[in-house]
Write a protein that holds these residues in place. Structure first.
Motif, PDB file in Angstrom:
ATOM      1  N   ASP A  90       0.800  -1.146   0.015  1.00  0.00           N
ATOM      2  CA  ASP A  90      -0.077   0.054  -0.047  1.00  0.00           C
ATOM      3  C   ASP A  90       0.864   1.219   0.057  1.00  0.00           C
ATOM      4  OD1 ASP A  90       1.072   0.121   2.352  1.00  0.00           O
ATOM      5  OD2 ASP A  90      -0.964   0.289   3.588  1.00  0.00           O
ATOM      6  N   ASP A 110       0.120  -4.586   2.566  1.00  0.00           N
ATOM      7  CA  ASP A 110      -1.368  -4.496   3.002  1.00  0.00           C
ATOM      8  C   ASP A 110      -1.974  -6.153   2.748  1.00  0.00           C
ATOM      9  OD1 ASP A 110      -3.820  -2.666   3.310  1.00  0.00           O
ATOM     10  OD2 ASP A 110      -4.382  -4.087   1.598  1.00  0.00           O
ATOM     11  N   SER A 214     -12.822   4.367   2.734  1.00  0.00           N
ATOM     12  CA  SER A 214     -12.697   4.347   1.434  1.00  0.00           C
ATOM     13  C   SER A 214     -13.245   4.915   0.447  1.00  0.00           C
ATOM     14  CB  SER A 214     -12.692   2.450   1.043  1.00  0.00           C
ATOM     15  OG  SER A 214     -14.088   2.110   1.402  1.00  0.00           O
ATOM     16  N   ARG A 235     -10.251  -3.267  -0.290  1.00  0.00           N
ATOM     17  CA  ARG A 235      -9.578  -2.459   1.261  1.00  0.00           C
ATOM     18  C   ARG A 235     -10.592  -2.079   1.931  1.00  0.00           C
ATOM     19  NH1 ARG A 235      -6.087   2.651  -0.016  1.00  0.00           N
ATOM     20  NH2 ARG A 235      -5.358   1.698   2.003  1.00  0.00           N
TER      21      ARG A 235
END
Length: 362
Positions: A90, A110, A214, A235
């Motif tokens: 990430d 991530d 997000s 995510r």
């Protein structure tokens, strides 16, 4: 190809012991997003000939693991098949700068999984390592040559930001006793580019998703997601269930099947322009060990994996339990974790008990 991407997730890490005893969700025989990206690259390179993409060769970055880690590594057993550490980073650098939320310094792993392919290469198992897992980091050498000492009870995903991918490989080898034959990493911009290159991915959710972090807003039902939306989807952790990383792992695993379905429906061999675009997106965002850091090496590796059917791939999570000192973190659950790593190391069958995680009620 229709897939019901249920938003049901495991109980909260902060829930009472009674709530944590809920029955674990059914095992999902799917893969992870990063793994599928690499499988797509395998189909492209192995199926059409790496020579068509010779000008993409310089896109790939390589890490010399032997130089960075040294000789203090687990023995490679003849029955251990192939083991590949796959990371999704990430990083907020370069093209990734506009893909994250908040201000995060450096990069973290991530997504992390160990892909195990037994001898014969007709099946595969992917072991997901939760990024909130507390581990013992071994002494490592950074890319600038400086050393960092060993440390106990550090978050797994912090190893990458502190010492780089080679130290992540060394940490995984130390905790598992399994020698990693290869290492692959893809960053978020590569994933976004892949989804956009194939024209989006269709998913179905049975509950609305509202995640301010997000930016993902989805009503219950079927949606075709572009690259940015897909990135937010995989995510998201605050918009579903309890907001834990364990819950997000399940959502990421489910997305994989939908993405693979989109790729299979497309005639990549009949569309050189689209195929090149996908290959360019992936190789520009790909870092591997030095043995794989070329289109020729990737093509050879891809061909050796052609017998692996993603539909038969089993993805399980490293068995973990909530840490007694910090309920917001998890640690490897024993004896399940030892049983799991031993089976992978020796090429044996993974016992059912090693596929269950106490943190998910197993």
């Amino acid at each position: 190809m229709s897939h019901d991407l249920s938003t049901a997730v495991p109980p909260s890490r902060r829930s009472s012991p009674k709530k944590r005893s809920r029955k674990a969700p059914k095992k999902r025989r799917t893969g992870r997003i990063v793994l599928l990206s690499l499988l797509v690259l395998a189909l492209i390179v192995g199926g059409t000939g790496y020579w068509l993409y010779s000008d993409l060769n310089g896109n790939i970055s390589g890490v010399d693991l032997d130089k960075a880690i040294g000789d203090n590594r687990p023995e490679k057993l003849p029955t251990s098949g192939q083991n590949v550490l796959v990371l999704g980073s990430d990083s907020r650098a370069g093209d990734n700068a506009d893909l994250g939320t908040g201000k995060v310094a450096g990069a973290r792993s991530d997504t992390a999984l160990v892909m195990h392919v037994p001898e014969g290469r007709t099946q595969a198992t992917a072991v997901s390592i939760p990024r909130d897992t507390l581990v013992t980091r071994p002494e490592c050498t950074k890319s600038d040559g400086s050393k960092i000492p060993s440390a106990k009870r550090v978050m797994f995903n912090s190893v990458y930001s502190l010492a780089g991918p080679a130290c992540v490989v060394k940490t995984v080898e130390a905790m598992s006793g399994v020698r990693m034959d290869h290492f692959m990493e893809i960053d978020f911009s590569g994933f976004k580019g892949l989804v956009d290159a194939i024209g989006g991915v269709t998913v179905t959710v049975d509950k609305p998703i509202h995640d301010k972090s997000s930016g993902l807003e989805l009503s219950a039902g079927t949606h075709k997601l572009n690259g940015t939306q897909s990135l937010a989807f995989v995510r998201t952790r605050h918009g579903v269930g309890d907001g834990s990383d364990l819950g997000r792992i399940g959502l990421q695993q489910q997305f994989m099947i939908a993405l693979l379905g989109e790729v299979k429906k497309q005639d990549l061999l009949g569309s050189p322009t689209k195929t090149f675009k996908i290959a360019d997106s992936l190789t520009s965002s790909l870092t591997t060990d030095s043995d794989l850091a070329s289109l020729k090496s990737l093509a050879e590796f891809s061909r050796s994996m052609q017998g692996v059917d993603p539909a038969d791939m089993e993805t399980i999570m490293l068995p973990v339990r909530y840490d007694t000192a910090d309920p917001n973190r998890v640690v490897a659950a024993e004896p399940q974790a030892t049983q799991l790593w031993k089976a992978i190391r020796t090429g044996g069958e993974i016992p059912e008990s090693a596929k269950k995680s106490p943190a998910q009620g197993g």
